[in-house]
Structures are given as C-alpha cells and as structure tokens.
Write an enzyme that holds these catalytic residues in place. Structure first.
Site, PDB file in Angstrom:
ATOM      1  CB  THR A  60     -44.220 -75.530 -33.416  1.00 48.31           C
ATOM      2  OG1 THR A  60     -43.584 -76.798 -33.043  1.00 48.31           O
ATOM      3  CG2 THR A  60     -45.214 -75.620 -32.322  1.00 48.31           C
ATOM      4  CB  CYS A  61     -43.011 -70.524 -35.176  1.00 48.83           C
ATOM      5  SG  CYS A  61     -42.468 -70.510 -33.491  1.00 48.83           S
ATOM      6  CB  THR A  62     -44.191 -72.858 -39.826  1.00 49.70           C
ATOM      7  OG1 THR A  62     -42.765 -72.033 -39.809  1.00 49.70           O
ATOM      8  CG2 THR A  62     -44.798 -72.786 -41.133  1.00 49.70           C
ATOM      9  CD  GLU A  98     -35.386 -69.036 -34.292  1.00 43.40           C
ATOM     10  OE1 GLU A  98     -34.623 -68.868 -35.353  1.00 43.40           O
ATOM     11  OE2 GLU A  98     -35.233 -69.603 -33.222  1.00 43.40           O
ATOM     12  CB  ALA A 112     -47.708 -68.314 -38.767  1.00 41.60           C
TER      13      ALA A 112
END
Length: 153
Positions: free
Chosen positions: A45-47, A40, A50
């Site tokens: 964690t995705c940030t 998402e 990325a």
C-alpha cells in the site's frame, strides 16, 4: 492520535532525508507542502501511494506543492525505496518518531484481528504561511495526488 486540526500552525521539524541531508519545515516557508506519513518503505500500500504521488508529481508541482514523505524507516531504507521506484520527492527518516509524534499519527492499529502500534497513513497539506489547510485521514492511495489538488483548492 491526531489532535491537530485544519487551521492549526504546522509543528516545526527537521530530519534527515534519503541522501543524509538535514531538511526542516522552515525551508518551505512561502510554499505549499504535502506532508504525508506512511508506515513502511516498499510495502504494497505504501508503494501504491508513493507511486501515485510520483506519477502525478508534475501535477502537484504545477499546483505549487512540495512533497515530503515521512516514515519510521531510516535513511538507507528510504534511499533504496527512492531508487527502486524512481521517487522524485524527499523522504524523511523518523526512526525516533519525533515528527510522527508531533503530528499525532502513531497509534494502535489492527490487522487480521491483531492489535499493534504503528503509523496511521495520514497526509497534511500545509499552506504557504505554515498552517494546516487540509488533513487526509484516509488517503485514496491510488488517487492521492488528484484528491490533494482537488480538495486543496
């Protein structure tokens, strides 16, 4: 879950990016592609993942890699994520899970004892001929770009 293996032909796909442009894997023939799946936009964690790819984008490009991120979020969500974190790479919207299912990254997950369905954070490195050369089932989010370059040599 994932049935693809290193050495398999990468499944073809096309989807809209954060700018509404249709992008297909075929456009990258002759180039190495980092195809990373994440659950998402704009979650912790995705940030981290990325931003690691963003901060090391020059290293990836220097080593011949193109970066494509895929999540179930829509184009509008991807655009906000790209803008907020100044992401220099393509984010593909897959709300219908077409690409996610082709790559086998949708499945049961567990958090705080609760089971649910979601995207398993996975990265596929696709070589110039369109074959999967490396699969990262558990990417090191804070060092993901470095591990891609190191283990894809």
């Amino acid at each position: 879950m994932i049935t693809l293996k290193e050495g398999d032909k990468a499944p073809a796909f096309s989807a809209r990016d954060q700018n509404g442009r249709k992008v297909s894997l075929g456009e990258f023939k002759g180039k190495k592609v980092v195809l990373y799946f994440y659950p998402e936009d704009d979650t912790p964690t995705c940030t981290v993942q990325a931003c690691n790819l963003r901060d090391n984008y020059g290293l990836l490009k220097k080593n011949g890699f193109e970066v494509l991120g895929v999540s179930p979020n829509d184009e509008k969500s991807h655009k906000k994520f790209e803008t907020k974190f100044d992401l220099p790479f393509t984010l593909l919207a897959d709300p219908g899970h077409a690409i996610i299912n082709k790559y086998g990254v949708w499945g049961e997950k567990q958090m705080f004892g609760n089971k649910y369905m979601g995207v398993h954070r996975t990265t596929f490195v696709i070589n110039e001929k369109g074959f999967i050369s490396k699969i990262f089932l558990r990417p090191k989010n804070k060092q993901h770009a470095e591990e891609i370059v190191e283990l894809s040599r």
